[in-house]
Design a protein around this motif. Sequence first.
Motif, PDB file in Angstrom:
ATOM      1  N   ILE A 443       0.847  -1.194   0.000  1.00  0.00           N
ATOM      2  CA  ILE A 443       0.000   0.000   0.000  1.00  0.00           C
ATOM      3  C   ILE A 443       0.886   1.248   0.000  1.00  0.00           C
ATOM      4  N   MET A 444       2.025   1.138   0.654  1.00  0.00           N
ATOM      5  CA  MET A 444       2.991   2.242   0.661  1.00  0.00           C
ATOM      6  C   MET A 444       4.395   1.651   0.703  1.00  0.00           C
ATOM      7  N   ARG A 445       5.251   2.126  -0.198  1.00  0.00           N
ATOM      8  CA  ARG A 445       6.668   1.746  -0.194  1.00  0.00           C
ATOM      9  C   ARG A 445       7.515   2.986   0.052  1.00  0.00           C
ATOM     10  N   VAL A 446       8.690   2.778   0.596  1.00  0.00           N
ATOM     11  CA  VAL A 446       9.550   3.916   0.916  1.00  0.00           C
ATOM     12  C   VAL A 446       9.983   4.647  -0.347  1.00  0.00           C
ATOM     13  N   GLU A 447      10.041   3.937  -1.471  1.00  0.00           N
ATOM     14  CA  GLU A 447      10.413   4.586  -2.737  1.00  0.00           C
ATOM     15  C   GLU A 447       9.470   5.733  -3.080  1.00  0.00           C
ATOM     16  N   GLU A 448       8.192   5.577  -2.724  1.00  0.00           N
ATOM     17  CA  GLU A 448       7.228   6.648  -2.994  1.00  0.00           C
ATOM     18  C   GLU A 448       7.626   7.940  -2.304  1.00  0.00           C
ATOM     19  N   MET A 449       8.161   7.829  -1.108  1.00  0.00           N
ATOM     20  CA  MET A 449       8.560   9.023  -0.367  1.00  0.00           C
ATOM     21  C   MET A 449       9.722   9.739  -1.063  1.00  0.00           C
ATOM     22  N   HIS A 450      10.616   8.984  -1.651  1.00  0.00           N
ATOM     23  CA  HIS A 450      11.718   9.596  -2.400  1.00  0.00           C
ATOM     24  C   HIS A 450      11.195  10.314  -3.643  1.00  0.00           C
ATOM     25  N   PHE A 451      10.218   9.711  -4.309  1.00  0.00           N
ATOM     26  CA  PHE A 451       9.631  10.379  -5.476  1.00  0.00           C
ATOM     27  C   PHE A 451       8.858  11.630  -5.070  1.00  0.00           C
ATOM     28  N   ILE A 452       8.177  11.581  -3.932  1.00  0.00           N
ATOM     29  CA  ILE A 452       7.491  12.783  -3.441  1.00  0.00           C
ATOM     30  C   ILE A 452       8.510  13.881  -3.173  1.00  0.00           C
ATOM     31  N   LYS A 453       9.639  13.500  -2.582  1.00  0.00           N
ATOM     32  CA  LYS A 453      10.715  14.482  -2.354  1.00  0.00           C
ATOM     33  C   LYS A 453      11.138  15.138  -3.665  1.00  0.00           C
ATOM     34  N   ALA A 454      11.403  14.328  -4.666  1.00  0.00           N
ATOM     35  CA  ALA A 454      11.885  14.860  -5.942  1.00  0.00           C
ATOM     36  C   ALA A 454      10.862  15.790  -6.571  1.00  0.00           C
ATOM     37  N   GLU A 455       9.590  15.375  -6.568  1.00  0.00           N
ATOM     38  CA  GLU A 455       8.560  16.222  -7.179  1.00  0.00           C
ATOM     39  C   GLU A 455       8.367  17.515  -6.390  1.00  0.00           C
ATOM     40  N   ALA A 456       8.333  17.402  -5.064  1.00  0.00           N
ATOM     41  CA  ALA A 456       8.167  18.610  -4.242  1.00  0.00           C
ATOM     42  C   ALA A 456       9.326  19.576  -4.466  1.00  0.00           C
ATOM     43  N   GLN A 457      10.531  19.049  -4.533  1.00  0.00           N
ATOM     44  CA  GLN A 457      11.698  19.908  -4.794  1.00  0.00           C
ATOM     45  C   GLN A 457      11.577  20.607  -6.140  1.00  0.00           C
ATOM     46  N   TYR A 458      11.088  19.890  -7.139  1.00  0.00           N
ATOM     47  CA  TYR A 458      10.880  20.522  -8.447  1.00  0.00           C
ATOM     48  C   TYR A 458       9.904  21.686  -8.331  1.00  0.00           C
ATOM     49  N   HIS A 459       8.767  21.456  -7.686  1.00  0.00           N
ATOM     50  CA  HIS A 459       7.746  22.506  -7.571  1.00  0.00           C
ATOM     51  C   HIS A 459       8.236  23.690  -6.737  1.00  0.00           C
ATOM     52  N   LEU A 460       9.156  23.430  -5.833  1.00  0.00           N
ATOM     53  CA  LEU A 460       9.723  24.502  -4.998  1.00  0.00           C
ATOM     54  C   LEU A 460      10.893  25.196  -5.678  1.00  0.00           C
ATOM     55  N   LYS A 461      11.067  24.856  -6.973  1.00  0.00           N
ATOM     56  CA  LYS A 461      12.139  25.465  -7.790  1.00  0.00           C
ATOM     57  C   LYS A 461      13.528  25.103  -7.280  1.00  0.00           C
ATOM     58  N   GLN A 462      13.613  23.944  -6.644  1.00  0.00           N
ATOM     59  CA  GLN A 462      14.899  23.397  -6.216  1.00  0.00           C
ATOM     60  C   GLN A 462      15.307  22.306  -7.211  1.00  0.00           C
ATOM     61  N   GLU A 463      15.545  22.713  -8.448  1.00  0.00           N
ATOM     62  CA  GLU A 463      15.733  21.733  -9.509  1.00  0.00           C
ATOM     63  C   GLU A 463      17.004  20.901  -9.333  1.00  0.00           C
ATOM     64  N   GLU A 464      18.064  21.506  -8.854  1.00  0.00           N
ATOM     65  CA  GLU A 464      19.290  20.750  -8.641  1.00  0.00           C
ATOM     66  C   GLU A 464      19.075  19.662  -7.608  1.00  0.00           C
ATOM     67  N   GLU A 465      18.359  20.017  -6.535  1.00  0.00           N
ATOM     68  CA  GLU A 465      18.053  19.032  -5.495  1.00  0.00           C
ATOM     69  C   GLU A 465      17.130  17.940  -6.045  1.00  0.00           C
ATOM     70  N   ALA A 466      16.173  18.338  -6.895  1.00  0.00           N
ATOM     71  CA  ALA A 466      15.252  17.360  -7.480  1.00  0.00           C
ATOM     72  C   ALA A 466      16.013  16.367  -8.357  1.00  0.00           C
ATOM     73  N   ARG A 467      16.950  16.874  -9.165  1.00  0.00           N
ATOM     74  CA  ARG A 467      17.748  15.979 -10.003  1.00  0.00           C
ATOM     75  C   ARG A 467      18.605  15.048  -9.151  1.00  0.00           C
ATOM     76  N   SER A 468      19.124  15.570  -8.053  1.00  0.00           N
ATOM     77  CA  SER A 468      19.947  14.755  -7.160  1.00  0.00           C
ATOM     78  C   SER A 468      19.129  13.646  -6.514  1.00  0.00           C
ATOM     79  N   THR A 469      17.909  13.988  -6.081  1.00  0.00           N
ATOM     80  CA  THR A 469      17.036  12.981  -5.479  1.00  0.00           C
ATOM     81  C   THR A 469      16.657  11.921  -6.509  1.00  0.00           C
ATOM     82  N   LEU A 470      16.347  12.373  -7.727  1.00  0.00           N
ATOM     83  CA  LEU A 470      16.012  11.423  -8.785  1.00  0.00           C
ATOM     84  C   LEU A 470      17.210  10.529  -9.109  1.00  0.00           C
ATOM     85  N   LYS A 471      18.390  11.102  -9.137  1.00  0.00           N
ATOM     86  CA  LYS A 471      19.605  10.326  -9.384  1.00  0.00           C
ATOM     87  C   LYS A 471      19.789   9.257  -8.305  1.00  0.00           C
ATOM     88  N   GLU A 472      19.527   9.619  -7.057  1.00  0.00           N
ATOM     89  CA  GLU A 472      19.632   8.650  -5.962  1.00  0.00           C
ATOM     90  C   GLU A 472      18.667   7.491  -6.180  1.00  0.00           C
TER      91      GLU A 472
END
Length: 595
Positions: A443-472
């Motif tokens: 129902i919930m996997r920890v990977e989802e939380m990492h994807f939420i991080k990446a998307e939230a960072q993108y929307h917050l205009k933290q694109e470098e951080e979003a790319r880093s999270t996606l890379k991880e």
Amino acid sequence: MKKLFIAAILFVSSSCIKVIDPESNYITGDQLASSADALAGMVRAIPVRLVNYQNDDAGIEQCSYHGMLSMLEMMTTDMVVSGYGGFNTTSAYTYGNLSARGSNRGIYPFYMYYGYIKAVNDVIGLIDSETDDTTLKHYLGIAKAYRALFYMQVGAIYEYKAPTDSRYTEYYVAPEHDLTELTVPIVTETTTGLDVKNNPRATFDTLYEFILSDLKNAETLLADYTPSSKVYPSLAVVYGLYARAYMEMASHKNATENYMQALNYAQLAITTSGCSFLTEDQWLDPKTGFNDMTSQNSWMLACSISEGNTDGQGGGFHHTMLFGTETTYSSYGWRVGRSLNRKTYEAISDNDFRKLSWLGPDFFATETHYDDEAGKWAYTLRSADDTYVGNYRLTSDPQWLRNRITVANGFLAMPWIYPGIKFRCYAGNYTSRYPGCATDLPIMRVEEMHFIKAEAQYHLKQEEEARSTLKEIMNHRITDSSYTCIASGENLLDEIMLQKRVEFWGEGINFFDAKRLGLGVDRGWQGIGYSRYQGTYDIDGIAFFWTIPFPTAEEDGNPALQGYNNPYMYNTAMFTYQSNAALSQYYGIPPSYGN
């Protein structure tokens, strides 16, 4: 003194409830609460109910929670039916034909989710919110966390979102009244029989105020709780639900504030859970892949069917049966061919082990080519004695599998069909429903939380951080660390969501993301491997069928819904292709050919 009908506590192995005359067969809530075993049974029944819900009076066949989520996902870009449509029991969702009347399967979400909600309300209503008893606090926290989950999902399913693709405006049906941001009626432990007969749809803000209140309570109540099983929510799961809630809220208003909250709670969920990414071996294991909550440390919350629960393993809407490409015991699964959209498949790197979750053309054919004389794409099938298995990790024999996944059995776009093998049968038992369907599902996997991080960072205009999270994330999927992402702007969001769609295909996450972000439905391109033209759509933004009407019976019984139901607007003119002949002439054309 509260009254609780005996019908609410007569649980059988399938978690179905028998209807008892309420006037002569009830016990008081006080009596029930005094029995620790009875109350514990009610709490245990919350996750058990997800295994197998049935409501004969409403026309609901046996259906599991993940079966319902699967139907919703049939309305998205990535879920394609490549096999015989005549066995497609989820065709109402595949074709977007979600009527509110009769026994059409479009009525399933309402009855199933409110059945789940009743189970948690019964528990909540029997426990003093000010109790000092540790066990009762935990029971209350479990029920409130689940209630937040259920309302979050049913609210998203029924929230009115007007379709946005202007190409089909003439086919849209306007609602009788303004339904903007209207979700679902709220039913709690204090809602009376009279209340439900005049219970209007809550606004989005009202619903999420209620959801956040439940989560706040659950956070306190489960602070010192260690679940005995992953079917019960932990504090980390509560944080994960907060993260989901704030992502949904950010799509409505106060984007910066809500995305920041989502980012923070996602990180809290990761840290608190102690969970880790699925490994390649865990993902692809033919005996335990996506069917065993104890075989890995990724899942945070799960649904589980025990070997002894034979009722839970039956029925045509069990997830393993719906997705069982290798099973022998359900034509409603393997012969339907719930598959990945070829566009999505070809967007996956060959170095990404997730690509082995679907059987590509190489499994069925030795080569493909364009036939100039015939004017279409052609192929050479593998011979009957060909033992090729490639890098796929099968439970069954490859020759046997190829012998039944054929054009004759309805797989008309062969070999460009991409059926899934992600969800394995219990212990690899593909020849017997019992116990082959005794599986767990996340129902919930920890990977989802990492994807939420990446998307939230993108929307917050933290694109470098979003790319880093996606890379991880991707370093755990392309394990030679060769993945790179230089995308920016909307292209970065597209890449994040592409990888998330691949990650959670078939798990019930993708529908909610599609409706939240208006991702559209890309199933009409020339070469799509659909076996029937009724499933082909090319829709930008919000699809008309993502907002499901309330059942007519509920509208009749709840006058507050009259005039405020979601409109039914199915129209065959919106199909991309108007016949199977028009569709099939393009089979084999690669997406790269300008589609």
